[in-house]
Design a protein around this motif. Structure first.
Motif, PDB file in Angstrom:
ATOM      1  N   ARG A 126       0.811  -1.202   0.000  1.00 26.17           N
ATOM      2  CA  ARG A 126       0.000   0.000   0.000  1.00 26.17           C
ATOM      3  C   ARG A 126       0.853   1.265   0.000  1.00 26.17           C
ATOM      4  NH1 ARG A 126      -4.455   2.502   3.583  1.00 26.17           N
ATOM      5  NH2 ARG A 126      -2.859   3.103   5.035  1.00 26.17           N
ATOM      6  N   PHE A 127       2.024   1.203   0.571  1.00 31.97           N
ATOM      7  CA  PHE A 127       2.856   2.388   0.696  1.00 31.97           C
ATOM      8  C   PHE A 127       3.904   2.504  -0.407  1.00 31.97           C
ATOM      9  CE2 PHE A 127       0.906   2.019   4.780  1.00 31.97           C
ATOM     10  CZ  PHE A 127       0.511   3.326   4.992  1.00 31.97           C
ATOM     11  N   ALA A 128       3.789   1.668  -1.433  1.00 33.18           N
ATOM     12  CA  ALA A 128       4.707   1.770  -2.566  1.00 33.18           C
ATOM     13  C   ALA A 128       4.575   3.139  -3.243  1.00 33.18           C
ATOM     14  CB  ALA A 128       4.461   0.648  -3.567  1.00 33.18           C
ATOM     15  N   LEU A 129       3.343   3.634  -3.356  1.00 37.06           N
ATOM     16  CA  LEU A 129       3.133   4.939  -3.970  1.00 37.06           C
ATOM     17  C   LEU A 129       3.804   6.037  -3.156  1.00 37.06           C
ATOM     18  CD1 LEU A 129       1.840   6.672  -6.162  1.00 37.06           C
ATOM     19  CD2 LEU A 129      -0.247   6.688  -4.815  1.00 37.06           C
ATOM     20  N   LEU A 130       3.674   5.986  -1.841  1.00 36.46           N
ATOM     21  CA  LEU A 130       4.324   6.964  -0.972  1.00 36.46           C
ATOM     22  C   LEU A 130       5.842   6.895  -1.158  1.00 36.46           C
ATOM     23  CD1 LEU A 130       3.493   7.878   2.623  1.00 36.46           C
ATOM     24  CD2 LEU A 130       5.820   7.331   2.055  1.00 36.46           C
ATOM     25  N   PHE A 131       6.384   5.691  -1.158  1.00 40.70           N
ATOM     26  CA  PHE A 131       7.831   5.527  -1.320  1.00 40.70           C
ATOM     27  C   PHE A 131       8.307   6.086  -2.653  1.00 40.70           C
ATOM     28  CE2 PHE A 131      11.370   3.206  -3.186  1.00 40.70           C
ATOM     29  CZ  PHE A 131      12.362   3.473  -2.270  1.00 40.70           C
ATOM     30  N   TRP A 132       7.649   5.693  -3.745  1.00 38.06           N
ATOM     31  CA  TRP A 132       8.113   6.110  -5.070  1.00 38.06           C
ATOM     32  C   TRP A 132       7.908   7.598  -5.310  1.00 38.06           C
ATOM     33  CZ3 TRP A 132      11.704   3.593  -7.160  1.00 38.06           C
ATOM     34  CH2 TRP A 132      11.789   2.215  -6.993  1.00 38.06           C
ATOM     35  N   ALA A 133       6.822   8.161  -4.798  1.00 38.41           N
ATOM     36  CA  ALA A 133       6.627   9.609  -4.910  1.00 38.41           C
ATOM     37  C   ALA A 133       7.735  10.342  -4.156  1.00 38.41           C
ATOM     38  CB  ALA A 133       5.251  10.011  -4.367  1.00 38.41           C
ATOM     39  N   GLY A 134       8.052   9.880  -2.945  1.00 33.13           N
ATOM     40  CA  GLY A 134       9.130  10.480  -2.172  1.00 33.13           C
ATOM     41  C   GLY A 134      10.483  10.310  -2.838  1.00 33.13           C
ATOM     42  N   PHE A 135      10.726   9.121  -3.355  1.00 31.00           N
ATOM     43  CA  PHE A 135      11.995   8.828  -4.035  1.00 31.00           C
ATOM     44  C   PHE A 135      12.207   9.761  -5.226  1.00 31.00           C
ATOM     45  CE2 PHE A 135      14.186   6.631  -7.491  1.00 31.00           C
ATOM     46  CZ  PHE A 135      15.404   6.340  -6.897  1.00 31.00           C
ATOM     47  N   TRP A 136      11.180   9.873  -6.090  1.00 29.30           N
ATOM     48  CA  TRP A 136      11.320  10.696  -7.294  1.00 29.30           C
ATOM     49  C   TRP A 136      11.365  12.184  -6.960  1.00 29.30           C
ATOM     50  CZ3 TRP A 136      13.509   8.857 -11.256  1.00 29.30           C
ATOM     51  CH2 TRP A 136      13.357   7.515 -11.577  1.00 29.30           C
ATOM     52  N   ALA A 137      10.602  12.624  -5.964  1.00 29.68           N
ATOM     53  CA  ALA A 137      10.665  14.027  -5.549  1.00 29.68           C
ATOM     54  C   ALA A 137      12.066  14.360  -5.050  1.00 29.68           C
ATOM     55  CB  ALA A 137       9.619  14.314  -4.468  1.00 29.68           C
ATOM     56  N   PHE A 138      12.614  13.489  -4.206  1.00 27.71           N
ATOM     57  CA  PHE A 138      13.969  13.678  -3.684  1.00 27.71           C
ATOM     58  C   PHE A 138      14.986  13.695  -4.824  1.00 27.71           C
ATOM     59  CE2 PHE A 138      17.998  11.832  -2.326  1.00 27.71           C
ATOM     60  CZ  PHE A 138      18.358  12.675  -1.286  1.00 27.71           C
ATOM     61  N   LEU A 139      14.898  12.711  -5.706  1.00 26.95           N
ATOM     62  CA  LEU A 139      15.854  12.592  -6.808  1.00 26.95           C
ATOM     63  C   LEU A 139      15.781  13.791  -7.752  1.00 26.95           C
ATOM     64  CD1 LEU A 139      17.987  10.582  -7.898  1.00 26.95           C
ATOM     65  CD2 LEU A 139      16.210   9.738  -9.432  1.00 26.95           C
ATOM     66  N   LEU A 140      14.568  14.211  -8.123  1.00 27.24           N
ATOM     67  CA  LEU A 140      14.430  15.367  -9.023  1.00 27.24           C
ATOM     68  C   LEU A 140      14.947  16.647  -8.367  1.00 27.24           C
ATOM     69  CD1 LEU A 140      10.957  14.628 -10.623  1.00 27.24           C
ATOM     70  CD2 LEU A 140      13.183  14.646 -11.783  1.00 27.24           C
TER      71      LEU A 140
END
Length: 164
Positions: free
Chosen positions: A2-16
Motif C-alpha cells: 500500500r505504501f509503494a506509492l508513498l515511497f516512489w513519490a518520495g523517491f522521485w521528488a527527492f531525486l528530481l
C-alpha cells in the motif's frame, strides 16, 4: 504494498530535487554566474543560499539553527509518515505525503552537505519583481501539503468517511 506509492513519490521528488540542484547550480555554473535568465521575467535562475525557512525567515546562520531545522524537518517527515500510516489513506493522500517527505529530505540533505538549502528558481510576472528564490523540493513540499489538506479524510475509494 500500500505504501509503494508513498515511497516512489518520495523517491522521485527527492531525486528530481537533488538532480535539478546539481544540474543548475553546479553543472550550469549558477554558483559562479549567480544568475541565468531562462524565460525572463517568468523563469530565471538566481543563486540562493537559504539558511532559514521559507523566504529566509529565521535565518540566524548559526549551527544551532541549522541542526534545529534539520531535526524539525525530519520530525515532520516522521509525523506525516505515521499520520498516513494510521489513516485509510487513498492514493492521492499517499502521493501527497510522498511528495512532501521527498522534498523535505532533499532540503535536509542540502543542510547536511552545505549548511544551507540551495535555491535557484525565481519567477516574476506582470511587472512585479519577485526577489525570492526556491527549489523543486520547496515545490514538492507545498504540493504535498496542499494535497494532504485536500485529500485528508477520503477513503481509498475517494468517498468521504462518515463521522463516528
Amino acid at each position: 504494498m500500500r505504501f509503494a506509492l508513498l515511497f516512489w513519490a518520495g523517491f522521485w521528488a527527492f531525486l528530481l530535487d537533488q538532480a535539478s540542484k546539481s544540474l543548475v547550480v553546479h553543472w550550469m555554473g549558477l554558483v559562479r554566474l549567480r544568475e541565468i535568465d531562462v524565460l525572463p521575467p517568468l523563469l530565471n535562475f538566481r543563486y540562493g543560499e537559504n539558511r532559514g525557512i521559507n523566504f529566509g525567515l529565521l535565518d540566524s546562520g548559526s549551527e544551532v539553527a541549522r541542526w534545529a531545522l534539520i531535526g524539525f524537518s525530519l520530525a515532520v517527515c516522521v509525523a506525516v509518515f505515521l499520520w498516513v500510516l494510521r489513516q485509510r489513506a487513498g492514493r492521492w493522500m499517499l502521493l501527497s505525503a510522498g511528495l512532501l517527505i521527498g522534498g523535505a529530505l532533499g532540503n535536509v540533505v542540502d543542510r547536511l552537505l552545505y549548511g544551507y538549502v540551495l535555491d535557484f528558481l525565481n519567477m516574476s510576472c506582470c511587472g512585479l519583481n519577485n526577489p525570492f528564490v526556491f527549489n523543486l523540493g520547496d515545490v514538492f513540499i507545498f504540493a504535498g501539503a496542499a494535497g494532504l489538506i485536500l485529500f485528508e479524510g477520503r477513503s481509498p475509494q475517494g468517498k468521504r468517511k462518515k463521522a463516528p
